[in-house]
Motif scaffolding. Structure first.
Motif: not given
Length: 254
Positions: A45, A48, A167, A170, A173-175, A178, A194
């Protein structure tokens, strides 16, 4: 003559030791999962929301690893590093089983070869051992050490793991990317953006031009954040940067 510890008592103490170890290991695994999932979500987070320098990312990732190691050590490894003695196990059993107060420890201590004295009564030792063995047969180790002792750790680990998996699932979100940046700060994993920028002119983008010539710069911008103002920033070696607002091409879709 030495009167050893009754086998039934020894077996119960071994069961208590084994179940205690399982609970501690399970708690350590759950604590590690909760800490790792929570820390990775937090670092992802931050990565991000903020543009983190490489040094800050390395520090944050190091804190994730150090935090997991410390939690595993404090909740698990330090407790199973040393195997408790039979006397220690007897004290723990007595603390949860009132019917064995002051008897189980006495039976364990008197069953030790070091406790043998010439004036001790072998008959008394055997009577005590048999009496404690009868009481230990009625002891349920699962009741003394229920899984409810660590249910909170299991619940928080489960919630954190499910949140992490959600997560990952989703779209957009490209979690995964990350989290990879958080786990492998030294790896060449680009920051998730994004906004997509495609240079249409000049083509190729690294074209050489004569000094002083004017060139048109045309870019295509896509993504959910492509509706704002666009600014072109240029700089030269040793010179200040120049920011020039760009105008949309008529009829373009940004």
């Amino acid at each position: 003559m030495h009167s050893p510890l009754n086998p039934a008592v020894a077996a119960k103490l071994d069961d208590f030791r084994a179940r205690r170890r399982r609970l501690i290991v399970t708690r350590g695994i759950c604590a590690a999962l909760f800490t790792a999932a929570s820390a990775l979500i937090g670092v992802a987070v931050l990565d991000w929301l903020l543009f983190l320098p490489h040094s800050i990312r390395w520090i944050l990732s190091g804190c994730v690893y150090a935090g997991v190691v410390w939690v595993v050590w404090s909740t698990c490894l330090r407790l199973i590093w040393r195997i408790p003695s039979a006397t220690e196990m007897a004290h723990w059993v007595e603390s949860t089983e009132p019917n064995l107060r002051e008897e189980l420890v006495a039976a364990v201590e008197l069953g030790s070869p070091e406790s043998e004295r010439p004036w001790h009564s072998i008959a008394f030792r055997r009577v005590l051992q048999d009496d404690v063995a009868d009481k230990m047969n009625d002891v349920d180790i699962g009741v003394l050490l229920p899984w409810a002792l660590i249910h909170r750790w299991v619940h928080v680990a489960l919630v954190a793991t499910i949140l992490l998996l959600v997560l990952f699932c989703i779209p957009g979100l490209h979690f995964g990317q990350r989290v990879t940046r958080a786990l492998l700060p030294l790896a060449s994993v680009q920051r998730v953006s994004l906004t997509k920028i495609e240079i249409l002119s000049p083509s190729p983008a690294d074209t050489a031009v004569a000094q002083g010539d004017e060139i048109d710069v045309i870019v295509r911008i896509g993504g959910p954040t492509a509706d704002g103002d666009v600014t072109l920033e240029t700089s030269t070696d040793g010179g200040p940067s120049v920011r020039v607002p760009m105008s949309p091409v008529p009829g373009s879709m940004r």
